[in-house]
Enzyme design. Structure first.
Site, PDB file in Angstrom:
ATOM      1  N   LYS A 120       4.092   4.457  -6.836  1.00  0.00           N
ATOM      2  CA  LYS A 120       3.399   4.266  -7.880  1.00  0.00           C
ATOM      3  C   LYS A 120       4.184   3.984  -8.968  1.00  0.00           C
ATOM      4  O   LYS A 120       3.312   3.030  -9.823  1.00  0.00           O
ATOM      5  CB  LYS A 120       2.482   5.285  -8.123  1.00  0.00           C
ATOM      6  CG  LYS A 120       1.493   5.705  -7.212  1.00  0.00           C
ATOM      7  CD  LYS A 120       0.218   6.588  -7.666  1.00  0.00           C
ATOM      8  CE  LYS A 120      -0.776   7.046  -6.881  1.00  0.00           C
ATOM      9  NZ  LYS A 120      -1.836   7.962  -7.091  1.00  0.00           N
ATOM     10  N   LYS A 180      -3.579  -0.193   7.086  1.00  0.00           N
ATOM     11  CA  LYS A 180      -4.701   0.678   6.908  1.00  0.00           C
ATOM     12  C   LYS A 180      -5.799   0.281   6.214  1.00  0.00           C
ATOM     13  O   LYS A 180      -5.586  -0.880   5.241  1.00  0.00           O
ATOM     14  CB  LYS A 180      -4.310   1.789   5.979  1.00  0.00           C
ATOM     15  CG  LYS A 180      -4.082   3.147   6.951  1.00  0.00           C
ATOM     16  CD  LYS A 180      -3.086   4.264   6.263  1.00  0.00           C
ATOM     17  CE  LYS A 180      -4.363   4.730   5.260  1.00  0.00           C
ATOM     18  NZ  LYS A 180      -3.692   6.194   4.677  1.00  0.00           N
ATOM     19  N   LYS A 201      -8.991   0.608  -0.184  1.00  0.00           N
ATOM     20  CA  LYS A 201      -9.746   0.310  -1.533  1.00  0.00           C
ATOM     21  C   LYS A 201      -8.796  -0.581  -2.141  1.00  0.00           C
ATOM     22  O   LYS A 201      -9.441  -1.512  -2.937  1.00  0.00           O
ATOM     23  CB  LYS A 201     -10.221   1.342  -2.371  1.00  0.00           C
ATOM     24  CG  LYS A 201      -8.977   2.120  -2.716  1.00  0.00           C
ATOM     25  CD  LYS A 201      -9.673   3.417  -3.581  1.00  0.00           C
ATOM     26  CE  LYS A 201      -8.602   4.388  -3.981  1.00  0.00           C
ATOM     27  NZ  LYS A 201      -9.059   5.882  -4.207  1.00  0.00           N
TER      28      LYS A 201
END
Ligand code: TRP
Length: 338
Positions: free
Chosen positions: A113, A196, A199
């Site tokens: 991140k 995967k 979102k």
């Protein structure tokens, strides 16, 4: 014997989708039957990276609405948003003083991140796992349903519990067990079977959102990527076989999950059929399962007061469990009680 206590959290960032539903939420719903469940919309974790305030507020209600619509029963489970229960942040501070900098440096999610500009990441993002440990341990929860990607954070939660216990010479915090979601319910992107469903995928066609109406679902399934071959006649015999036709097995897997059937049963039923026919059947079950959830979610979003009242009550119940635990922690650490 009292029921084992479950805690899990979900971030209020963007829409929940079919992958979240089949992978995580359905599991949360099932656990309610024989566990004491606390489910938390982790808004304090969300702000470890920038969130537009208005989006954060809307997403917090939206995620809560999806959980309720999907079957989290506020009369049984405790559903709330994290920032309403100050004990999370209070215990997190104490855990910041228990956890070691070296532990945080090993966290792969932080590295991902923070990216290349680690110096510029928020201090909160760095300390994220200590807050997560506090989320769980402020209730002394013993079981935590999470995805594979959260395993390292749960190991850190155990490390924190263990170090706290040994530093203070107590046997206070339990060692939490992860309940890792099965790979069988791993839902992949409709555009690329090797990724995967997510979102953060820029293509909305890659996922079915819980908020999508029947026409949108039908359109996304019709345009879902497949290969020219018909539906496989058997489940993949090896990972190589699966990897050769990832989109085909993904759609079969979604059908199986939605109907509570095995992949073998789905292969028996549809093996050899053209994908166009199978996609029609898949659309029908997807709409049948998701339709009522979507409808209830939309209804709740039109009644934000109803959502807020549920979160308010959940927070009150959560505080009641956390308060005596936090008081004991204060005593153990030698802090004067508030
Ligand atoms: N980090 C989790 C995620 O991104 C969310 C989370 C926060 C959580 N606190 C938690 C999950 C406590 C389980 C238990 O998915």
């Amino acid at each position: 014997m009292s029921k084992p206590r479950v805690f899990s959290g979900v971030q209020p960032t963007g829409n929940l989708h079919l992958g979240n539903y089949l992978g995580a939420i359905r599991n949360w719903v099932k656990l309610q039957a024989d566990h004491e469940c606390l489910y938390c919309v982790v808004d304090l974790h969300a702000i470890t990276v920038w969130q537009e305030p208005a989006d954060l507020t809307r997403s917090t209600r939206e995620v809560a609405a999806s959980l309720i619509a999907a079957g989290i029963d506020p009369a049984g489970a405790i559903l709330f948003n994290q920032s309403k229960v100050a004990a999370h942040a209070e215990l997190a501070w104490i855990f910041n003083c228990v956890a070691r900098v070296g532990w945080m440096n090993r966290m792969t999610q932080f590295k991902e991140k923070a990216g290349k500009h680690r110096e510029n990441a928020s201090l909160g993002l760095y300390a994220y796992p200590a807050l997560m440990a506090a989320d769980i341990l402020v209730y002394k929860a013993t079981h935590v349903p999470v995805g594979e990607d959260q395993k390292q954070h749960l190991e850190l939660t155990r490390d924190v519990a263990q170090k706290f216990n040994s530093d203070y010479g107590v046997d206070y915090f339990p060692l939490t067990e992860p309940l890792i979601y099965g790979a069988a319910t791993r839902v992949m992107s409709l555009r690329d079977g090797s990724k995967k469903m997510s979102k953060s995928d820029p293509s909305d066609m890659s996922r079915i959102n819980l908020i999508d109406d029947a026409d949108t679902i039908a359109g996304k399934i019709r345009k879902a990527r497949t290969d020219p071959e018909p539906v496989p006649v058997a489940p993949p015999a090896s990972e190589d076989e699966r990897a050769a036709r990832p989109e085909a097995y993904n759609l079969m897997g979604i059908y199986a999950a939605l109907t509570d059937k095995s992949l073998a049963e789905v292969a028996d039923e549809f093996g050899g059929a053209p994908f166009s026919a199978f996609k029609g059947a898949l659309t029908d079950v997807a709409v049948a399962v998701m339709g009522p959830i979507t409808a209830e979610m939309r209804r709740l979003m039109d009644h934000p007061d109803e959502i807020d009242a549920i979160l308010h009550q959940g927070a009150e119940d959560a505080r009641e469990i956390a308060a005596p635990i936090l008081r004991e922690v204060y005593d153990i650490v030698g802090l004067l009680r508030p």
